[in-house]
Design a protein around this motif. Structure first.
Motif, PDB file in Angstrom:
ATOM      1  N   MET A   1       0.848  -1.185   0.000  1.00  0.00           N
ATOM      2  CA  MET A   1       0.000   0.000   0.000  1.00  0.00           C
ATOM      3  C   MET A   1       0.888   1.241   0.000  1.00  0.00           C
ATOM      4  N   LYS A   2       0.658   2.116  -0.964  1.00  0.00           N
ATOM      5  CA  LYS A   2       1.406   3.377  -1.052  1.00  0.00           C
ATOM      6  C   LYS A   2       0.516   4.499  -0.533  1.00  0.00           C
ATOM      7  N   THR A   3       1.084   5.352   0.310  1.00  0.00           N
ATOM      8  CA  THR A   3       0.334   6.464   0.889  1.00  0.00           C
ATOM      9  C   THR A   3       0.918   7.781   0.402  1.00  0.00           C
ATOM     10  N   ILE A   4       0.078   8.562  -0.264  1.00  0.00           N
ATOM     11  CA  ILE A   4       0.461   9.893  -0.746  1.00  0.00           C
ATOM     12  C   ILE A   4      -0.266  10.941   0.085  1.00  0.00           C
ATOM     13  N   PHE A   5       0.476  11.887   0.611  1.00  0.00           N
ATOM     14  CA  PHE A   5      -0.130  13.055   1.240  1.00  0.00           C
ATOM     15  C   PHE A   5      -0.131  14.166   0.203  1.00  0.00           C
ATOM     16  N   LEU A   6      -1.292  14.742  -0.059  1.00  0.00           N
ATOM     17  CA  LEU A   6      -1.434  15.867  -0.986  1.00  0.00           C
ATOM     18  C   LEU A   6      -1.528  17.153  -0.188  1.00  0.00           C
ATOM     19  N   ILE A   7      -0.642  18.097  -0.488  1.00  0.00           N
ATOM     20  CA  ILE A   7      -0.666  19.391   0.180  1.00  0.00           C
ATOM     21  C   ILE A   7      -0.788  20.478  -0.878  1.00  0.00           C
ATOM     22  N   GLY A   8      -1.203  21.651  -0.453  1.00  0.00           N
ATOM     23  CA  GLY A   8      -1.325  22.789  -1.357  1.00  0.00           C
ATOM     24  C   GLY A   8      -2.163  23.867  -0.710  1.00  0.00           C
ATOM     25  N   GLY A   9      -1.969  25.084  -1.147  1.00  0.00           N
ATOM     26  CA  GLY A   9      -2.712  26.212  -0.591  1.00  0.00           C
ATOM     27  C   GLY A   9      -4.166  26.203  -1.022  1.00  0.00           C
ATOM     28  N   ILE A  10      -4.923  27.083  -0.432  1.00  0.00           N
ATOM     29  CA  ILE A  10      -6.339  27.216  -0.749  1.00  0.00           C
ATOM     30  C   ILE A  10      -6.511  27.470  -2.250  1.00  0.00           C
ATOM     31  N   ALA A  11      -7.419  26.707  -2.867  1.00  0.00           N
ATOM     32  CA  ALA A  11      -7.750  26.815  -4.293  1.00  0.00           C
ATOM     33  C   ALA A  11      -6.577  26.443  -5.214  1.00  0.00           C
TER      34      ALA A  11
ATOM     35  N   ALA B   1       7.576  19.001   0.303  1.00  0.00           N
ATOM     36  CA  ALA B   1       7.138  17.959  -0.625  1.00  0.00           C
ATOM     37  C   ALA B   1       8.297  17.211  -1.263  1.00  0.00           C
ATOM     38  N   ASP B   2       7.994  15.983  -1.641  1.00  0.00           N
ATOM     39  CA  ASP B   2       8.921  15.181  -2.444  1.00  0.00           C
ATOM     40  C   ASP B   2       8.731  15.472  -3.928  1.00  0.00           C
ATOM     41  N   ILE B   3       7.489  15.787  -4.310  1.00  0.00           N
ATOM     42  CA  ILE B   3       7.118  16.040  -5.701  1.00  0.00           C
ATOM     43  C   ILE B   3       6.222  17.274  -5.733  1.00  0.00           C
ATOM     44  N   VAL B   4       6.426  18.143  -6.722  1.00  0.00           N
ATOM     45  CA  VAL B   4       5.579  19.325  -6.892  1.00  0.00           C
ATOM     46  C   VAL B   4       4.875  19.226  -8.244  1.00  0.00           C
ATOM     47  N   LEU B   5       3.537  19.341  -8.219  1.00  0.00           N
ATOM     48  CA  LEU B   5       2.743  19.386  -9.438  1.00  0.00           C
ATOM     49  C   LEU B   5       2.360  20.836  -9.703  1.00  0.00           C
ATOM     50  N   ASP B   6       2.576  21.309 -10.920  1.00  0.00           N
ATOM     51  CA  ASP B   6       2.243  22.680 -11.298  1.00  0.00           C
ATOM     52  C   ASP B   6       0.809  22.709 -11.820  1.00  0.00           C
ATOM     53  N   ASN B   7      -0.068  23.367 -11.079  1.00  0.00           N
ATOM     54  CA  ASN B   7      -1.468  23.444 -11.492  1.00  0.00           C
ATOM     55  C   ASN B   7      -1.844  24.847 -11.948  1.00  0.00           C
ATOM     56  N   SER B   8      -0.912  25.536 -12.598  1.00  0.00           N
ATOM     57  CA  SER B   8      -1.227  26.871 -13.108  1.00  0.00           C
ATOM     58  C   SER B   8      -1.896  26.804 -14.472  1.00  0.00           C
ATOM     59  N   GLY B   9      -1.905  25.624 -15.095  1.00  0.00           N
ATOM     60  CA  GLY B   9      -2.520  25.459 -16.410  1.00  0.00           C
ATOM     61  C   GLY B   9      -3.943  24.953 -16.307  1.00  0.00           C
ATOM     62  N   ASP B  10      -4.361  24.239 -17.342  1.00  0.00           N
ATOM     63  CA  ASP B  10      -5.735  23.732 -17.358  1.00  0.00           C
ATOM     64  C   ASP B  10      -5.812  22.348 -16.699  1.00  0.00           C
ATOM     65  N   GLU B  11      -7.018  21.823 -16.633  1.00  0.00           N
ATOM     66  CA  GLU B  11      -7.245  20.539 -15.972  1.00  0.00           C
ATOM     67  C   GLU B  11      -6.469  19.408 -16.644  1.00  0.00           C
ATOM     68  N   GLN B  12      -6.389  19.447 -17.973  1.00  0.00           N
ATOM     69  CA  GLN B  12      -5.674  18.387 -18.689  1.00  0.00           C
ATOM     70  C   GLN B  12      -4.196  18.347 -18.316  1.00  0.00           C
ATOM     71  N   ALA B  13      -3.603  19.497 -18.088  1.00  0.00           N
ATOM     72  CA  ALA B  13      -2.189  19.546 -17.685  1.00  0.00           C
ATOM     73  C   ALA B  13      -2.007  18.878 -16.326  1.00  0.00           C
ATOM     74  N   LEU B  14      -2.940  19.122 -15.411  1.00  0.00           N
ATOM     75  CA  LEU B  14      -2.866  18.480 -14.097  1.00  0.00           C
ATOM     76  C   LEU B  14      -3.050  16.968 -14.232  1.00  0.00           C
ATOM     77  N   LEU B  15      -3.998  16.548 -15.081  1.00  0.00           N
ATOM     78  CA  LEU B  15      -4.236  15.115 -15.269  1.00  0.00           C
ATOM     79  C   LEU B  15      -3.000  14.415 -15.823  1.00  0.00           C
ATOM     80  N   ARG B  16      -2.290  15.061 -16.737  1.00  0.00           N
ATOM     81  CA  ARG B  16      -1.066  14.467 -17.284  1.00  0.00           C
ATOM     82  C   ARG B  16      -0.007  14.285 -16.192  1.00  0.00           C
ATOM     83  N   GLN B  17       0.083  15.261 -15.296  1.00  0.00           N
ATOM     84  CA  GLN B  17       1.038  15.138 -14.193  1.00  0.00           C
ATOM     85  C   GLN B  17       0.639  14.021 -13.229  1.00  0.00           C
TER      86      GLN B  17
END
Length: 196
Positions: A1-11, A173-189
């Motif tokens: 079982m792999k456990t990921i903690f997701l963090i990030g600021g409001i919105a 964080a160990d990994i940073v996802l850039d969510n400044s683009g559209d939803e598809q960019a986040l899905l690819r990450q």
């Protein structure tokens, strides 16, 4: 079982990422929900909350007025620290028990995603994660998104000011996802995250 903690600021898109991972089969744990559970009627924490912040926070049925608690507990850093001293150990215990229950179950999930609203308050709880992933987005973009969802701009500013900056989040964080683009960019990450 792999456990990921997701963090990030409001919105930032943290909840969107968590929901997408859940849609792909992950078990999702929202620490805001765990917080509500540890303060549910009958909780052993409620007498301490009432002593610290006022007996009028509890109605006749023993339910907590969370809005009034928030007003009092977030009025100052000292009051916030008093609430956290009561609540965070119980949240930590509940999260550890839930993760242990999943891992020792007859059919443990491959992936568990924990949505973490206040990573700077987590302390040793961050050690429960195999990977800490930060969903990052510039504050100006987050503000526009939050207002677009109906949040008052001044409320966003107040909340954002009490949170870590994107740089401080990324440092945890160990990994940073850039969510400044559209939803598809986040899905690819997220695709890459699941492959890695």
């Amino acid at each position: 079982m792999k456990t990921i903690f997701l963090i990030g600021g409001i919105a930032s898109g943290k909840s969107s990422a968590a929901r997408e991972l859940e849609r792909r089969g992950a078990v999702r744990i929202d620490l805001d929900q765990v917080s509500r559970e540890v303060l549910a009627p009958g909780s052993s924490l409620l007498p301490a909350i009432a002593r610290e912040f006022g007996a009028d926070l509890l109605d006749e049925a023993g339910s907590l007025n969370r809005g009034l608690l928030a007003q009092r507990a977030f009025a100052s850093a000292e009051a916030t620290a008093r609430l956290e001293a009561i609540e965070l150990p119980a949240i930590s215990d509940a999260l550890a028990a839930r993760l242990d229950g999943l891992e020792t179950s007859e059919c443990p999930p491959e992936l568990v995603v924990v949505e973490v609203p206040l990573p700077d308050r987590m302390g040793p709880m961050l050690g429960l994660a195999d990977v800490v992933v930060c969903v990052s987005c510039p504050i100006a973009v987050r503000r526009v998104r939050a207002i677009g969802r109906g949040m008052d701009g001044a409320d966003f500013d107040r909340r954002a000011a009490r949170q870590l900056t994107d740089g401080q989040m990324a440092a945890l964080a160990d990994i940073v996802l850039d969510n400044s683009g559209d939803e598809q960019a986040l899905l690819r990450q997220l695709d890459q995250l699941l492959v890695g």
